[in-house]
Write an enzyme that holds these catalytic residues in place. Sequence first.
Site, PDB file in Angstrom:
ATOM      1  CB  CYS A  11      -0.965   0.009   1.185  1.00 41.14           C
ATOM      2  SG  CYS A  11      -0.173   0.181   2.790  1.00 41.14           S
ATOM      3  CG  HIS A  48      -2.684   4.300   7.160  1.00 37.12           C
ATOM      4  ND1 HIS A  48      -3.760   3.487   6.882  1.00 37.12           N
ATOM      5  CD2 HIS A  48      -1.803   4.094   6.155  1.00 37.12           C
ATOM      6  CE1 HIS A  48      -3.543   2.804   5.760  1.00 37.12           C
ATOM      7  NE2 HIS A  48      -2.350   3.170   5.300  1.00 37.12           N
TER       8      HIS A  48
END
Length: 681
Positions: free
Chosen positions: A429, A600
């Site tokens: 990611c 995040h």
Amino acid sequence: MSTTTEAPSGFSPRVALQKVGTSLSNMVMPNIPALIAWGLLTAFFIPDGWTPNAPLASVVDPMIHYLLPLLIANTGGRMIYEARGAVVGVIATMGVIGGSDWLIAQENAQLLEKWLADGNAEADFAALGEVHMFIGAMIMAPLAAWVMKKLDRLWQDHIPAGFEMLVNMFSAGIFGLIALAAGFFGLAPLVNGLMTLLANGVNGLVNAGLLPLVSLLIEPAKVFFLNNAINHGVLTPLGISEAAVDGKSILFLLEANPGPGVGILLAFTFFGRGAARATAPGAAIIQFFGGIHEIYFPYVLMRPILIIAAIGGGMTGVFVNAVFHTGLIAPASPGSIFAIFGVAARDSYLGIGLSVLAAAAVSFVLSAVFLKIGKQDDGDIAAATAKMEQMKGKKSSVAGALTGAGAGAAAAADASGHTGPIHRIVFACDAGMGSSAMGATVLRKKVRAAGFDDVEVTNKAISSLDDEWDVVVTQKELTDRAQQRTGSAVHVSVDQFMNSPRYDEVVQLVQQRNADDTGPGPAAGPPQEEATAASPGTATILAADSIILSGTASDSASGIDEAGALLVAAGAVDEGYVAAMHDREATVSTFMGNGLAIPHGTGEAKSSIQRSAMSFVRYPEGIDWNGNPTTFVIGIAGVGNEHLELLQKVAMTFSDPAQVQRLEDATTTEEILEILGDTKE
């Protein structure tokens, strides 16, 4: 999209014909650019072209007679036996070309002698034209490569050390000469006769005005994936020969016309129901402009009577093209309206445009009637797509995308160049610390449960990837970036990391690839990024003060603010990190599935992190997270690997419906900590 199931045993004529068609297509399709280049060369530079040029026009005949068949031969031989098969296949095909030319020359000499004996002038004699050996190349090259492969296996264990190169070079040269002679005297007469028979048959249909009847064969063949054998085995070779003489050929339009398909899809758009109606507009755009005709096949398979609409539209299109004497100068591939007009003959634009419109109109009207008559539900488009893929023998990425499926592991493996066993799997990611860590945890458990303890499953940031991984799993928005760094891997795209059906497909891929792999795998590489509990006395990663049981946010933006504010209050991050959380969400969604989002920051925001920490916010009534109902939001800030052990526990918790229910029923922060399991830095 499910993984491919094993086909039932036993011989199937349809499957056999599909395999033949696929082989022919695999030989022709990579060389379509050369066919288009030849078509453009013809369109511009022959005496009747847009810009006549005698020197460049001199290349037209050698290109179609030698270069194009030999390119196809190279591809066909390489499919069977790599570079060695390609060389032998080209040599053998040159024999077929030479044999055909010799036969034509002999026949022309006899005809000329008879012509002169009848008292005619030699200047008026019309010689027979050359036969271009496209069919010969598609037969001879794979055959020669296959025989060469079998011969090599006979003596490869008996070659004295040091003589391998000598034997390999001379064996290929000697067999190539034998294959050339076999093609010259054996295959060339057969192909010449076959081409003459096929050409006479097509000419007979044209002269009788019956060419539209070919749609009775072509349109159903398309839906059942039998068209490649007809298109590349018959229509393309005949069309190229016709275009070499007339500058264009209507045969290139028999299968490529997008009108019948787009008419059916437009009918579903206006008169369909359910998922079929919802997906039809997107399918129509892909089919008409992208040229991917298979996108409409599931809609026909869902309502088989629509084959009549496809045939009606196809016949109408062929009829209009015949009336206007239209044609293409080269094959149009894919069958996009852009590709068709790109290779249309200079006098054919109007006729082709009318043929597409007429075909679409007829298929639309017939489809609308059939859809209005049918009172039952249109059926399951996903099931019809699966049926289409079963008949095709492989996955359809475009059809799967429309029906909501991601890129399956089996389809991704077919599309990649990776063929060996699977030893290393990475979840990637943007930051490599949140969503990917959870996905890796879920899949690692599945891989271990399948008995593959030696397969590494870990997570990383895309920016840190090297081309050393066997399988790379990313959210679909990030797949292109990951492919740039790991081009040789199998890439699997998922909508969300938490509970994707792609995971079971990856496990099946591991089972298939590793079943016969008894030797040691590659170096295990760095250890999996799993943190352990640190010594007591340090700050907790998830503290009771960072847990809210009833959040006040209403959407993803306010949810990020609320989770981020808890991280700031805990002294783990500064305000800049919360802004980076929003930046991350704008790039790719952090929704994980099962009602969980894990926002995040980006990889560039690590400087805003003072220590690893997590926050937990529950929304009993749920909030909208970019179109996904979300009950839990867990904010993450990580330095190194300290937070990963708790993330793994979170992943396992949310993969268990019973544990999720416990989190929903919890009334105190202590219960939340007990369920998730607290961890110290």
